[in-house]
Motif scaffolding. Structure first.
Motif, PDB file in Angstrom:
ATOM      1  N   HIS A  28      50.607  27.141  37.478  1.00 33.32           N
ATOM      2  CA  HIS A  28      51.446  28.337  37.564  1.00 33.32           C
ATOM      3  C   HIS A  28      52.913  28.050  37.281  1.00 33.32           C
ATOM      4  O   HIS A  28      53.464  27.054  37.715  1.00 33.32           O
TER       5      HIS A  28
ATOM      6  N   GLU B 116      51.772  29.886  48.450  1.00 35.04           N
ATOM      7  CA  GLU B 116      50.368  29.816  48.056  1.00 35.04           C
ATOM      8  C   GLU B 116      49.642  31.060  48.569  1.00 35.04           C
ATOM      9  O   GLU B 116      49.760  31.418  49.748  1.00 35.04           O
TER      10      GLU B 116
ATOM     11  N   ARG C 197      47.291  27.586  41.013  1.00 32.55           N
ATOM     12  CA  ARG C 197      48.577  27.098  41.507  1.00 32.55           C
ATOM     13  C   ARG C 197      49.044  25.843  40.781  1.00 32.55           C
ATOM     14  O   ARG C 197      50.241  25.617  40.621  1.00 32.55           O
TER      15      ARG C 197
ATOM     16  N   VAL D 196      46.698  30.749  44.158  1.00 39.51           N
ATOM     17  CA  VAL D 196      47.748  30.826  43.139  1.00 39.51           C
ATOM     18  C   VAL D 196      49.097  30.704  43.832  1.00 39.51           C
ATOM     19  O   VAL D 196      49.208  30.823  45.058  1.00 39.51           O
ATOM     20  N   GLN D 197      50.123  30.446  43.018  1.00 36.89           N
ATOM     21  CA  GLN D 197      51.490  30.443  43.513  1.00 36.89           C
ATOM     22  C   GLN D 197      52.125  31.778  43.145  1.00 36.89           C
ATOM     23  O   GLN D 197      52.137  32.152  41.977  1.00 36.89           O
TER      24      GLN D 197
END
Length: 464
Positions: free
Chosen positions: A459, A307, A456, A346-347
């Motif tokens: 994603h 993350e 995330r 976000v991942q």
């Protein structure tokens, strides 16, 4: 087994099962109707028999026998028996050689009639209960339905012949239609086999069909477009890389050759080594850039996915960039930051994303001659969006389509140091993270770079 044979085989098997099911139902209902019809004949004869047998007038009995012999067709192996029964205990009061099950008598006494079919001998029995002078009697008629069985036998043969003919026709028609279906695929295979590395320009004919064949042809053509583009890019990449490597290597070798040509002073040797070091550093930067560019050709296997908060990442990249380039003027715009910090997570791979944003900031500062560069971070439509705007020289409109090709440099920035690998590397990193890299530019007014990365929860790392 070929697909055509599989289609024919499956079609034949399914049709066979359907025909068998239909024929079994036809035979079942025909048999049931035949048996019911024969039982009806037995019941009519039993009714007539009861009317005459229990008449006291012997004349009526004689008349019945004469009518039965002359006008009623005698059934094959027809037998008629009258049995006294006990309706209370539901038993027969006298011995008989009918060998009928006890349930036959119980049902006849309870319902007034009973039917029974003895399969080994194909004999049908019908029992009718009558009361005469306070006593109860069971009239049992038995016979064989030879004609009905002959009809059923003929029906079985007819259905069997129809089944065999149906299967044969099904196989032939199935093979014909399977060939019709497979022929476009066979033709497509033949055309695809003609395509090699030397004629990647060839395409399959899809004829604008909207069916699966048309979609398959379009899919092949799209794949060939990508392959042709990849081959062209690879060819251009090798040519450009060779050229870029040649320049610093030529400079290094030339400087060494000149230096070794005669004895020189220590200061001259030092100046020569400085020039060699400068070209070596340039070569090192180029090699590192190409290595990073090549790494993005692989899928995410081996990448550390975690993350990442984009605002913290970009701020960290900007801080490191300022340490190396203190003359840069990067300004953050936090006016559209989401209220929930989780919307900026976000991942992805933190290192690769850092490289991507560092390349964008480096280009923005370098090509704007260190004028103000604006960085805005926001979130919209389940995406994290980073917008970097500079006031640089911009990119000519006709060259904007080539900016993601390795080693490409716009015609108006040839005097600025660079190799043309930063933006292609950034593009591939963003694509690897299922994101989008949108660039708009106007000559002499600047460039706007928009990086869109899925949140995330949305994603998916792209596998090449």
């Amino acid at each position: 087994m070929k697909v055509r044979d599989k289609i024919t085989q499956n079609f034949t098997i399914l049709t066979s099962l359907l025909l068998i099911s239909v024929f079994i139902l036809i035979y079942f209902f025909a048999q049931k109707y035949t048996h019911n019809e024969f039982y009806l004949r037995l019941s009519q004869r039993a009714t007539i028999a009861s009317q005459f047998l229990f008449e006291e007038d012997a004349l009526n009995a004689n008349i019945y026998n004469e009518i039965r012999l002359k006008h009623l067709q005698i059934l094959p192996e027809e037998e008629e028996k009258v049995l006294a029964v006990d309706v209370i205990n539901k038993v027969v009061l006298e011995e008989n050689d009918l060998n009928l099950p006890s349930t036959f008598y119980e049902v006849a006494i309870e319902r007034g009639f009973a039917r029974y079919h003895y399969h080994p001998n194909e004999v049908f029995y019908y029992g009718l209960l009558r009361k005469y002078k306070g006593n109860h009697y069971l009239i049992v008629l038995s016979a064989k339905d030879i004609y009905g069985e002959a009809k059923l036998t003929n029906l079985r043969k007819t259905l069997a012949i129809c089944f065999l003919i149906g299967i044969l026709l099904t196989y032939l028609f199935g093979r014909y239609y399977a060939s019709k279906v497979i022929n476009p695929i066979t033709e497509m295979i033949r055309e695809v086999n003609k395509i090699t590395a030397t004629n990647l320009h060839m395409r399959l004919e899809d004829n604008d069909n909207k069916d699966e064949m048309g979609q398959l042809a379009s899919t092949f053509n799209n794949m060939l477009d990508r392959l042709e583009t990849s081959f062209d890019l690879q060819s251009n990449f090798i040519s450009s890389a060779s050229h870029e490597f040649k320049n610093p290597l030529t400079a290094i070798l030339g400087e060494i050759e000149i230096t070794l040509n005669r004895e020189r002073s220590g200061e001259e040797y030092r100046n020569s080594l400085i020039k060699v070091e400068k070209e070596a550093i340039r070569l090192d930067i180029l090699v590192n850039g190409l290595l990073k560019l090549a790494q993005t050709e692989f899928d995410d296997k081996g990448l550390v996915i975690e993350e990442v908060r984009i605002d913290e990442l970009v701020i960290g990249v900007q801080r490191d960039f300022d340490n190396i380039h203190p003359e840069s003027k990067i300004i953050f715009d936090f006016s559209e930051l989401p209220s929930n910090p989780e919307d900026l997570v976000v991942q992805g791979n933190k290192s690769l994303l850092g490289v991507a944003f560092n390349n964008i900031l480096d280009n923005a500062a370098k090509f704007s001659m260190n004028k103000d560069v604006s960085v805005k971070i926001t979130a919209r439509d389940h995406n994290v969006v980073v917008i970097i705007t500079d006031q640089g020289v911009g990119i000519p409109p006709d060259e904007l389509k080539n900016i993601f090709e390795p080693f490409f440099r716009a015609s108006n920035v040839r005097g600025v140091k660079g190799f043309g690998v930063g933006l292609p590397l950034t593009y591939r990193i963003v694509k690897l993270h299922s994101g989008q890299l949108n660039i708009t530019s106007e000559v002499d007014f600047g460039t706007r770079v928009e990086v869109v990365l899925p949140h995330r929860d949305e994603h998916i790392i792209v596998r090449k």
